[in-house]
Design an enzyme around this catalytic site. Structure first.
Site, short mmCIF file in Angstrom:
data_model
loop_
_atom_site.label_atom_id
_atom_site.label_comp_id
_atom_site.label_asym_id
_atom_site.label_seq_id
_atom_site.Cartn_x
_atom_site.Cartn_y
_atom_site.Cartn_z
N LEU A 124 0.86 -1.19 0.00
CA LEU A 124 0.00 0.00 0.00
C LEU A 124 0.89 1.24 0.00
CD1 LEU A 124 -2.91 1.18 0.30
CD2 LEU A 124 -2.62 1.03 2.77
N GLY A 130 1.85 7.70 2.25
CA GLY A 130 1.89 6.83 3.44
C GLY A 130 0.53 6.85 4.11
N PHE A 155 8.75 0.25 2.10
CA PHE A 155 8.72 -0.36 3.45
C PHE A 155 7.89 -1.65 3.45
CE2 PHE A 155 8.33 4.38 4.73
CZ PHE A 155 9.70 4.59 4.65
N ARG A 242 -4.72 -4.34 12.82
CA ARG A 242 -4.46 -3.44 13.96
C ARG A 242 -4.78 -4.15 15.27
NH1 ARG A 242 -6.84 1.82 10.64
NH2 ARG A 242 -4.93 2.10 9.42
N GLN A 278 9.85 2.17 46.79
CA GLN A 278 8.55 2.60 46.26
C GLN A 278 8.61 3.25 44.88
OE1 GLN A 278 6.52 4.85 49.30
NE2 GLN A 278 5.82 2.99 50.32
N GLN A 335 14.56 2.09 32.45
CA GLN A 335 14.81 2.86 33.67
C GLN A 335 15.01 1.94 34.88
OE1 GLN A 335 15.23 5.90 33.07
NE2 GLN A 335 15.54 6.73 35.11
N ILE A 336 14.19 0.91 35.00
CA ILE A 336 14.31 -0.01 36.13
C ILE A 336 15.65 -0.75 36.06
CG2 ILE A 336 13.34 -2.17 37.13
CD1 ILE A 336 10.54 -1.03 36.25
N GLU A 362 1.07 -0.17 10.11
CA GLU A 362 -0.37 -0.44 10.06
C GLU A 362 -1.18 0.76 10.57
OE1 GLU A 362 -1.87 -4.34 10.52
OE2 GLU A 362 0.03 -5.28 9.94
N1 COS Z 1 -13.73 -0.69 6.43
C1 COS Z 1 -14.50 -0.62 5.31
N2 COS Z 1 -14.57 0.48 4.53
C2 COS Z 1 -13.85 1.56 4.92
C3 COS Z 1 -13.05 1.56 6.06
C4 COS Z 1 -13.01 0.38 6.84
N3 COS Z 1 -12.27 0.30 7.95
N4 COS Z 1 -12.47 2.76 6.18
C5 COS Z 1 -12.88 3.50 5.15
N5 COS Z 1 -13.73 2.78 4.38
C6 COS Z 1 -14.44 3.22 3.17
C7 COS Z 1 -15.28 4.44 3.50
O1 COS Z 1 -16.55 4.04 4.00
C8 COS Z 1 -15.38 5.11 2.15
O2 COS Z 1 -16.35 4.45 1.36
P1 COS Z 1 -17.49 5.27 0.55
O3 COS Z 1 -16.72 6.11 -0.40
O4 COS Z 1 -18.29 4.20 -0.10
O5 COS Z 1 -18.22 6.06 1.57
C9 COS Z 1 -14.01 4.83 1.53
O6 COS Z 1 -13.51 3.68 2.20
C10 COS Z 1 -13.05 5.99 1.70
O7 COS Z 1 -12.93 6.23 3.06
P2 COS Z 1 -12.48 7.65 3.67
O8 COS Z 1 -13.23 8.74 2.94
O9 COS Z 1 -12.61 7.60 5.13
O10 COS Z 1 -10.94 7.73 3.20
P3 COS Z 1 -9.81 8.78 3.55
O11 COS Z 1 -9.01 9.03 2.35
O12 COS Z 1 -10.39 9.97 4.23
O13 COS Z 1 -8.79 8.01 4.54
C11 COS Z 1 -7.81 6.94 6.42
C12 COS Z 1 -9.06 7.29 5.58
C13 COS Z 1 -6.98 8.14 6.81
C14 COS Z 1 -8.41 6.32 7.64
C15 COS Z 1 -6.96 5.91 5.64
O14 COS Z 1 -6.32 6.54 4.54
C16 COS Z 1 -5.91 5.21 6.46
O15 COS Z 1 -6.21 4.30 7.25
N6 COS Z 1 -4.63 5.61 6.30
C17 COS Z 1 -3.53 4.93 6.94
C18 COS Z 1 -2.99 3.86 6.05
C19 COS Z 1 -2.12 2.92 6.81
O16 COS Z 1 -2.49 2.40 7.84
N7 COS Z 1 -0.92 2.71 6.30
C20 COS Z 1 -0.01 1.86 6.98
C21 COS Z 1 0.76 1.05 6.03
S1 COS Z 1 -0.08 -0.30 5.45
S2 COS Z 1 0.76 -1.75 6.50
#
Ligand code: COS
Length: 382
Positions: A124, A130, A155, A242, A278, A335-336, A362
Site C-alpha cells: 500500500l 503513506g 517499506f 491493527r 517505592q 529505567q528499572i 499499520e
Molecule cells: N472498512 C471498510 N470500509 C472503509 C473503512 C473500513 N475500515 N475505512 C474507510 N472505508 C471506506 C469508507 O466508507 C469510504 O467508502 P465510501 O466512499 O463508499 O463512503 C471509503 O472507504 C473511503 O474512506 P475515507 O473517505 O474515510 O478515506 P480517507 O481518504 O479519508 O482516509 C484513512 C481514511 C486516513 C483512515 C486511511 O487513509 C488510512 O487508514 N490511512 C492509513 C494507512 C495505513 O495504515 N498505512 C499503513 C501502512 S499499510 S501496513
C-alpha cells in the site's frame, strides 16, 4: 475456530513452550545475524503458525479473532521479528484474498500461505504516499486480459522473501474509489525488489521497496474481480491487522514487565532489593495496570469482531493505546534496569528499539486518532 477449551489451551501451551525454549534463547543471535534460522522457520510451519487465521478448509487453523489474539499475546513475549516472518501470512498478506477474493483465488493461494510455502506481503505504502493511502499513484492500466502495473511501493514487510503480494494500484480516477487490489506473484517479470532497508530495530525482519516496471498481471488476479474496491479491501485488512498488532504489543509489554520484575528482585541497592523501593514499585505498577487494561480491551474488541460487528473504531483504539502503552513500558523497563537497560547484554535496549515501530506501521497513532474521532462524530451525527 478451535472446538473446545482444552484444545485451545494445548495450542497456547505449545506456543508458550516454543517461545520459552526455542525463540527467547535465539533472540540475541537473530539480532546479531539479522536472520531467523531456517530450523526455527520450519518448526513454525509445522506448528501451523503461518495459517493461524486462515480457515481450515484452506489449510489453516481457522482461529477466531479472540483465539488469534490469545496466540499473539504469547508470541509477543519474544522479539517481534519472529512474529513478522509469519505475521503477514495471517494478516495483511492474506486477508485481502480471504475477505474479498473469489473462491478460485482463495483456493489457489490460501493453502500455500497457510502452510508457509508462500510468504505474503501487502503493498500500500509508496515513497510519496503513506498515511494518505487514498491518494496512491501506482498505476494499473488494462491491456487485453492483463493489467500493466507501474510504480514503487515502500517499506514492504517481507518484501525480500515474499512469493505473493497484495498490491493496491489505481485503475480509475482520483481518490479511494479509483483503487483496485491485485494479487501479484513474486516471480512476475517487472516486479523488482529493492535492497533490504537498514532499520532502527526488529533485526531479522526485513522490508524493502517493491518496484513495478511494466509488470503484467492477469486480469483474473484483481481481488474479487471488481475494480475500484481495493481501498475498502485494504481498510478492512488493516482493521484486523491493527487488532493483531495490539495483541503483540500486550505480549511484549508482559515480557518486559516480567524481566523488569525479575531484575528488580535480584538487584539490591540501599541494603534491599530495588523491588522494595517505592519509586521502582510505582513504575512496575503503572506498567502492570496499563498492560492489563490493554489486554482487556484487545480481548473485548476481538470478541466483538467475532460477533460480526464492525470494529474499525475499536481496532483503532486498541492500536493507539497498546502501541503507546508498550512504548511507555519499554521506557520504564530501561529505567528499572538502569545502566544494564542501556547496554546490549540484557536485551532491554533491543526491545526499546523494536517496539518503536508499533506506533508507526499499520497506521500511525495519529491515523488511529483520526479514525476514532471520525467514527465518534459520525455516530453522534447519525
Ligand atoms: N472498512 C471498510 N470500509 C472503509 C473503512 C473500513 N475500515 N475505512 C474507510 N472505508 C471506506 C469508507 O466508507 C469510504 O467508502 P465510501 O466512499 O463508499 O463512503 C471509503 O472507504 C473511503 O474512506 P475515507 O473517505 O474515510 O478515506 P480517507 O481518504 O479519508 O482516509 C484513512 C481514511 C486516513 C483512515 C486511511 O487513509 C488510512 O487508514 N490511512 C492509513 C494507512 C495505513 O495504515 N498505512 C499503513 C501502512 S499499510 S501496513
Amino acid at each position: 475456530m478451535i472446538r473446545d477449551q482444552e484444545t485451545l489451551n494445548q495450542l497456547l501451551d505449545t506456543i508458550s513452550r516454543f517461545v520459552r525454549e526455542r525463540l527467547i534463547p535465539a533472540e540475541e543471535r537473530v539480532a546479531e545475524e539479522d536472520v531467523i534460522p531456517e530450523d526455527i522457520v520450519q518448526e513454525m510451519k509445522e506448528m501451523g503458525l503461518f495459517g493461524l487465521s486462515i480457515p481450515e478448509e484452506y489449510g489453516g487453523l481457522g482461529l477466531t479473532m479472540e483465539e488469534e489474539v490469545l496466540v499473539a499475546f504469547e508470541i509477543g513475549k519474544t522479539s517481534p521479528a519472529f512474529r513478522s516472518i509469519f505475521g503477514t501470512n495471517n494478516g495483511i498478506g492474506s486477508q485481502g484474498i480471504l475477505l474479498d477474493g473469489t473462491e478460485e483465488q482463495k483456493r489457489k493461494y490460501l493453502p500455500r500461505l497457510a502452510s508457509g510455502e508462500l510468504i505474503g506481503a501487502f503493498c500500500l505504502t509508496a515513497p510519496d504516499v503513506g498515511s494518505d493511502a487514498a491518494s496512491l499513484k501506482t498505476r494499473a492500466e488494462r491491456d487485453g486480459d492483463h493489467y500493466v502495473l507501474n510504480g514503487t511501493k515502500r517499506f514492504i514487510t517481507n518484501g525480500p522473501i515474499a512469493g505473493i503480494f497484495t498490491v493496491m494500484a489505481r485503475t480509475g480516477g482520483e481518490g479511494a474509489g479509483g483503487i483496485s487490489a491485485f494479487i501479484v506473484e513474486g516471480d512476475t517479470p517487472g516486479l523488482i525488489r529493492g535492497k533490504p532497508d537498514r532499520k532502527m530495530g526488529q533485526r531479522g525482519a526485513h522490508t524493502c521497496d517493491i518496484i513495478f516496471e511494466n509488470c503484467r498481471v492477469p486480469a483474473e488476479n484483481i481481488i474479487g474481480l471488481k475494480e475500484g474496491q481495493g481501498f475498502k479491501t485494504a481498510m478492512k485488512v488493516l482493521d484486523r491487522g491493527r487488532l493483531h498488532i495490539s495483541a503483540v504489543c500486550v505480549g511484549v509489554a508482559e515480557r518486559l514487565i516480567e524481566d523488569s520484575l525479575r531484575y528488580a528482585i535480584e538487584r539490591r541497592q540501599f541494603g534491599k532489593p530495588i523491588a522494595e523501593h517505592q519509586l521502582i514499585q510505582a513504575m512496575l505498577a503503572d506498567s502492570k495496570a496499563e498492560a492489563y487494561a490493554a489486554r482487556s480491551m484487545v480481548l473485548e474488541a476481538a470478541r466483538k469482531m467475532d460477533n460480526g460487528e464492525r470494529v474499525s473504531m475499536e481496532a483503532a483504539c486498541c492500536k493507539m493505546f497498546c502501541s503507546e502503552m508498550v512504548g511507555r513500558v519499554a521506557d520504564r523497563a530501561v529505567q528499572i534496569h538502569g545502566g544494564a537497560g542501556y547496554i546490549a547484554d540484557y536485551g532491554i535496549e533491543r526491545f526499546y528499539r523494536d517496539v518503536r515501530l508499533f506506533r508507526i506501521y499499520e497506521g500511525t497513532t495519529q491515523i488511529q486518532q483520526i479514525v476514532i474521532a471520525r467514527n465518534m462524530v459520525r455516530e453522534a451525527q447519525s
